[in-house]
Design a protein around this motif. Structure first.
Motif, PDB file in Angstrom:
ATOM      1  N   MET A   1      24.427  26.802  51.152  1.00 53.84           N
ATOM      2  CA  MET A   1      23.344  27.718  50.809  1.00 53.84           C
ATOM      3  C   MET A   1      22.978  27.531  49.338  1.00 53.84           C
ATOM      4  O   MET A   1      23.823  27.667  48.461  1.00 53.84           O
ATOM      5  N   ASP A   2      21.706  27.194  49.068  1.00 56.02           N
ATOM      6  CA  ASP A   2      21.304  27.023  47.673  1.00 56.02           C
ATOM      7  C   ASP A   2      21.059  28.390  47.041  1.00 56.02           C
ATOM      8  O   ASP A   2      21.124  29.440  47.696  1.00 56.02           O
ATOM      9  N   ASN A   3      20.760  28.382  45.735  1.00 51.30           N
ATOM     10  CA  ASN A   3      20.631  29.636  45.013  1.00 51.30           C
ATOM     11  C   ASN A   3      19.497  30.504  45.535  1.00 51.30           C
ATOM     12  O   ASN A   3      19.596  31.737  45.550  1.00 51.30           O
ATOM     13  N   VAL A   4      18.398  29.873  45.968  1.00 49.10           N
ATOM     14  CA  VAL A   4      17.249  30.629  46.478  1.00 49.10           C
ATOM     15  C   VAL A   4      17.631  31.362  47.765  1.00 49.10           C
ATOM     16  O   VAL A   4      17.349  32.553  47.932  1.00 49.10           O
ATOM     17  N   ASP A   5      18.270  30.651  48.688  1.00 47.70           N
ATOM     18  CA  ASP A   5      18.687  31.269  49.945  1.00 47.70           C
ATOM     19  C   ASP A   5      19.750  32.341  49.702  1.00 47.70           C
ATOM     20  O   ASP A   5      19.745  33.392  50.352  1.00 47.70           O
ATOM     21  N   PHE A   6      20.680  32.062  48.778  1.00 50.82           N
ATOM     22  CA  PHE A   6      21.727  33.032  48.461  1.00 50.82           C
ATOM     23  C   PHE A   6      21.101  34.318  47.928  1.00 50.82           C
ATOM     24  O   PHE A   6      21.467  35.426  48.353  1.00 50.82           O
ATOM     25  N   LYS A   7      20.156  34.177  47.015  1.00 53.05           N
ATOM     26  CA  LYS A   7      19.521  35.350  46.417  1.00 53.05           C
ATOM     27  C   LYS A   7      18.719  36.114  47.461  1.00 53.05           C
ATOM     28  O   LYS A   7      18.676  37.348  47.448  1.00 53.05           O
ATOM     29  N   ASP A   8      18.093  35.407  48.393  1.00 58.19           N
ATOM     30  CA  ASP A   8      17.320  36.080  49.433  1.00 58.19           C
ATOM     31  C   ASP A   8      18.217  36.926  50.326  1.00 58.19           C
ATOM     32  O   ASP A   8      17.854  38.033  50.717  1.00 58.19           O
ATOM     33  N   LYS A   9      19.411  36.398  50.645  1.00 57.52           N
ATOM     34  CA  LYS A   9      20.296  37.135  51.535  1.00 57.52           C
ATOM     35  C   LYS A   9      21.101  38.193  50.809  1.00 57.52           C
ATOM     36  O   LYS A   9      21.285  39.308  51.322  1.00 57.52           O
ATOM     37  N   TYR A  10      21.608  37.869  49.630  1.00 54.67           N
ATOM     38  CA  TYR A  10      22.550  38.755  48.954  1.00 54.67           C
ATOM     39  C   TYR A  10      21.974  39.417  47.708  1.00 54.67           C
ATOM     40  O   TYR A  10      22.656  40.225  47.072  1.00 54.67           O
ATOM     41  N   GLY A  11      20.765  39.075  47.337  1.00 58.72           N
ATOM     42  CA  GLY A  11      20.124  39.684  46.190  1.00 58.72           C
ATOM     43  C   GLY A  11      19.204  40.799  46.623  1.00 58.72           C
ATOM     44  O   GLY A  11      19.272  41.239  47.776  1.00 58.72           O
ATOM     45  N   PRO A  12      18.343  41.277  45.739  1.00 52.57           N
ATOM     46  CA  PRO A  12      18.160  40.755  44.375  1.00 52.57           C
ATOM     47  C   PRO A  12      19.190  41.249  43.369  1.00 52.57           C
ATOM     48  O   PRO A  12      19.293  40.717  42.280  1.00 52.57           O
ATOM     49  N   VAL A  13      19.980  42.283  43.755  1.00 53.51           N
ATOM     50  CA  VAL A  13      20.919  42.868  42.799  1.00 53.51           C
ATOM     51  C   VAL A  13      22.322  42.887  43.402  1.00 53.51           C
ATOM     52  O   VAL A  13      22.494  43.225  44.579  1.00 53.51           O
ATOM     53  N   ALA A  14      23.304  42.536  42.600  1.00 56.76           N
ATOM     54  CA  ALA A  14      24.708  42.608  43.012  1.00 56.76           C
ATOM     55  C   ALA A  14      25.425  43.636  42.151  1.00 56.76           C
ATOM     56  O   ALA A  14      25.202  43.711  40.934  1.00 56.76           O
ATOM     57  N   LEU A  15      26.296  44.409  42.795  1.00 58.05           N
ATOM     58  CA  LEU A  15      27.168  45.351  42.091  1.00 58.05           C
ATOM     59  C   LEU A  15      28.553  44.737  41.989  1.00 58.05           C
ATOM     60  O   LEU A  15      29.096  44.252  42.988  1.00 58.05           O
ATOM     61  N   VAL A  16      29.134  44.746  40.782  1.00 62.49           N
ATOM     62  CA  VAL A  16      30.470  44.192  40.576  1.00 62.49           C
ATOM     63  C   VAL A  16      31.322  45.235  39.866  1.00 62.49           C
ATOM     64  O   VAL A  16      30.996  45.673  38.763  1.00 62.49           O
ATOM     65  N   THR A  17      32.436  45.628  40.492  1.00 62.46           N
ATOM     66  CA  THR A  17      33.366  46.554  39.838  1.00 62.46           C
ATOM     67  C   THR A  17      34.487  45.757  39.167  1.00 62.46           C
ATOM     68  O   THR A  17      34.798  44.637  39.564  1.00 62.46           O
ATOM     69  N   GLY A  18      35.061  46.356  38.138  1.00 58.41           N
ATOM     70  CA  GLY A  18      36.091  45.648  37.378  1.00 58.41           C
ATOM     71  C   GLY A  18      35.509  44.447  36.672  1.00 58.41           C
ATOM     72  O   GLY A  18      36.151  43.403  36.566  1.00 58.41           O
ATOM     73  N   ALA A  19      34.281  44.607  36.139  1.00 57.12           N
ATOM     74  CA  ALA A  19      33.515  43.461  35.635  1.00 57.12           C
ATOM     75  C   ALA A  19      33.757  43.148  34.167  1.00 57.12           C
ATOM     76  O   ALA A  19      33.115  42.251  33.617  1.00 57.12           O
ATOM     77  N   SER A  20      34.677  43.857  33.517  1.00 56.20           N
ATOM     78  CA  SER A  20      34.868  43.637  32.077  1.00 56.20           C
ATOM     79  C   SER A  20      35.819  42.493  31.764  1.00 56.20           C
ATOM     80  O   SER A  20      35.894  42.043  30.613  1.00 56.20           O
ATOM     81  N   SER A  21      36.554  42.001  32.774  1.00 58.89           N
ATOM     82  CA  SER A  21      37.498  40.919  32.514  1.00 58.89           C
ATOM     83  C   SER A  21      37.896  40.263  33.838  1.00 58.89           C
ATOM     84  O   SER A  21      37.560  40.739  34.923  1.00 58.89           O
ATOM     85  N   GLY A  22      38.631  39.160  33.725  1.00 61.48           N
ATOM     86  CA  GLY A  22      39.237  38.522  34.887  1.00 61.48           C
ATOM     87  C   GLY A  22      38.254  38.069  35.945  1.00 61.48           C
ATOM     88  O   GLY A  22      37.154  37.592  35.651  1.00 61.48           O
ATOM     89  N   ILE A  23      38.646  38.226  37.205  1.00 54.75           N
ATOM     90  CA  ILE A  23      37.833  37.755  38.323  1.00 54.75           C
ATOM     91  C   ILE A  23      36.509  38.502  38.383  1.00 54.75           C
ATOM     92  O   ILE A  23      35.467  37.929  38.711  1.00 54.75           O
ATOM     93  N   GLY A  24      36.506  39.787  38.037  1.00 54.22           N
ATOM     94  CA  GLY A  24      35.270  40.549  38.061  1.00 54.22           C
ATOM     95  C   GLY A  24      34.244  40.009  37.091  1.00 54.22           C
ATOM     96  O   GLY A  24      33.061  39.852  37.429  1.00 54.22           O
ATOM     97  N   LYS A  25      34.666  39.710  35.873  1.00 53.64           N
ATOM     98  CA  LYS A  25      33.755  39.112  34.890  1.00 53.64           C
ATOM     99  C   LYS A  25      33.278  37.750  35.370  1.00 53.64           C
ATOM    100  O   LYS A  25      32.104  37.386  35.187  1.00 53.64           O
ATOM    101  N   ALA A  26      34.177  36.998  35.988  1.00 56.23           N
ATOM    102  CA  ALA A  26      33.799  35.684  36.496  1.00 56.23           C
ATOM    103  C   ALA A  26      32.764  35.798  37.610  1.00 56.23           C
ATOM    104  O   ALA A  26      31.814  35.011  37.681  1.00 56.23           O
ATOM    105  N   PHE A  27      32.920  36.777  38.498  1.00 58.89           N
ATOM    106  CA  PHE A  27      31.906  37.017  39.527  1.00 58.89           C
ATOM    107  C   PHE A  27      30.545  37.264  38.874  1.00 58.89           C
ATOM    108  O   PHE A  27      29.519  36.724  39.296  1.00 58.89           O
ATOM    109  N   ALA A  28      30.533  38.104  37.850  1.00 59.14           N
ATOM    110  CA  ALA A  28      29.277  38.402  37.166  1.00 59.14           C
ATOM    111  C   ALA A  28      28.659  37.141  36.567  1.00 59.14           C
ATOM    112  O   ALA A  28      27.444  36.913  36.683  1.00 59.14           O
TER     113      ALA A  28
END
Length: 261
Positions: free
Chosen positions: A1-28
Motif C-alpha cells: 500500500m503506497d502512501n496515498v492509499d494508506f492515507k485514504d484508508k487510515y487518514g486523514p488524521v491519526a491519534l497516537v498515545t504515548g507519543a512523547s518518546s519510544g515507539i509512540g514517537k516513532a509512530f508519529a
C-alpha cells in the motif's frame, strides 16, 4: 500500500498515545512522513510540542498536542472530546509502562496506575472510537502489547498480565471489526530501544537483538492489514515459539532462572 492509499484508508488524521518518546514517537514520525495529520497524546507537553513543530515543518502536516495523564479515570473521555471534530482514521493505542522484579516488591499505587494506562485506556479508547470508524466504513486500530503477553513472565508478572489483556482485546476486536473494513493489529515487540526500558532499570546492552523504535513502528504500519497479531522481532518470535512448545512448568522455571541471573 503506497502512501496515498494508506492515507485514504487510515487518514486523514491519526491519534497516537504515548507519543512523547519510544515507539509512540516513532509512530508519529513515520505517519507524518506518510502525510497523515496527527493528534499526539502524552503527559509531557513540552516534548509533544517540540515534536509537533518538527513534524509540521518537515512534512507539512497538521499536528495537535494534547496533554493528558492517561492514568486518570477521565483520560479516555478527554481524548474523545479533543478529537470530536476530527476525522480520525487510525487509533494507535501505544501508551504503557511496566515494572520488573519480584511481584511482592511492586508499589501498589504504581500497579494500579499501570492497569489504568495499559488496560483501561486501550479498552475504553477502542469502545469510543469504533462507532466513529464504523461510520467511516474504514480505518484501523493498533494496540501496543508485548511478547510478554504470550505467556506469564516471572519477575514481570503484573506487566505481563496487563499486556496479555491487550493482546486478547486486540484479537477479539480484529474478528469483530473485519466485516466493517476496520483493521486491528496488536503489536508485540521484543526488546526495543526506549526510555521506558531505562526507567525500569533495564540495561539494553545486556539484551539480544534490540530493535530501534523506528524500525518497529515502520514494520507495524506495513503489516497493519495483516492482523491480528504482529511480533516485530524475528528473534523474539522464535524464542517464544520455543518456550511455548515446552511444557509450561519447564518454560516458566527456565524464564525465572534467566531473570534471576
Amino acid at each position: 500500500m503506497d502512501n496515498v492509499d494508506f492515507k485514504d484508508k487510515y487518514g486523514p488524521v491519526a491519534l497516537v498515545t504515548g507519543a512523547s518518546s519510544g515507539i509512540g514517537k516513532a509512530f508519529a514520525d513515520v505517519l507524518a512522513a506518510m502525510g497523515l495529520d496527527l493528534v499526539l497524546v502524552a503527559r509531557r507537553l513540552d516534548r509533544l510540542e517540540k515534536s509537533a513543530a518538527k513534524l509540521s515543518q518537515e512534512h507539512g502536516v497538521q499536528v495537535r498536542s494534547v496533554q493528558i495523564d492517561l492514568s486518570a479515570p477521565t483520560a479516555t473521555q478527554q481524548m474523545l472530546d479533543a478529537t470530536g471534530a476530527l476525522e480520525i482514521g487510525l487509533v494507535v493505542s501505544n501508551a504503557g509502562f511496566g515494572m520488573k522484579g519480584a511481584h511482592a516488591d511492586n508499589d501498589p499505587q504504581a500497579m494500579a496506575e499501570m492497569l489504568m494506562v495499559n488496560c483501561h485506556v486501550p479498552m475504553q479508547l477502542a469502545h469510543g472510537f469504533i462507532p466513529r470508524l464504523r461510520r467511516r466504513g474504514r480505518g484501523g486500530i493498533i494496540f501496543t502489547s508485548s511478547v510478554e503477553a504470550l505467556m506469564g513472565c516471572p519477575y514481570s508478572a503484573a506487566y505481563s498480565a496487563s499486556k496479555a489483556l491487550v493482546k486478547s482485546l486486540g484479537e477479539g476486536l480484529w474478528a469483530e471489526l473485519q466485516p466493517d473494513g476496520i483493521d486491528v493489529l496488536t503489536l508485540c515487540p521484543g526488546a526495543t530501544e526506549s526510555e521506558a526500558a531505562a526507567n525500569q532499570g533495564i540495561d539494553m546492552s545486556t539484551l539480544p537483538e534490540v530493535m530501534s523504535a523506528e524500525e518497529v513502528a515502520r514494520l507495524t504500519l506495513e503489516n497493519l492489514a495483516n492482523g491480528p497479531v504482529f511480533i516485530s522481532s524475528e528473534y523474539y518470535r522464535a524464542t517464544f515459539e520455543t518456550l511455548l512448545a515446552m511444557p509450561r512448568r519447564d518454560a516458566l522455571m527456565a524464564m525465572a532462572g534467566q531473570m534471576r541471573r
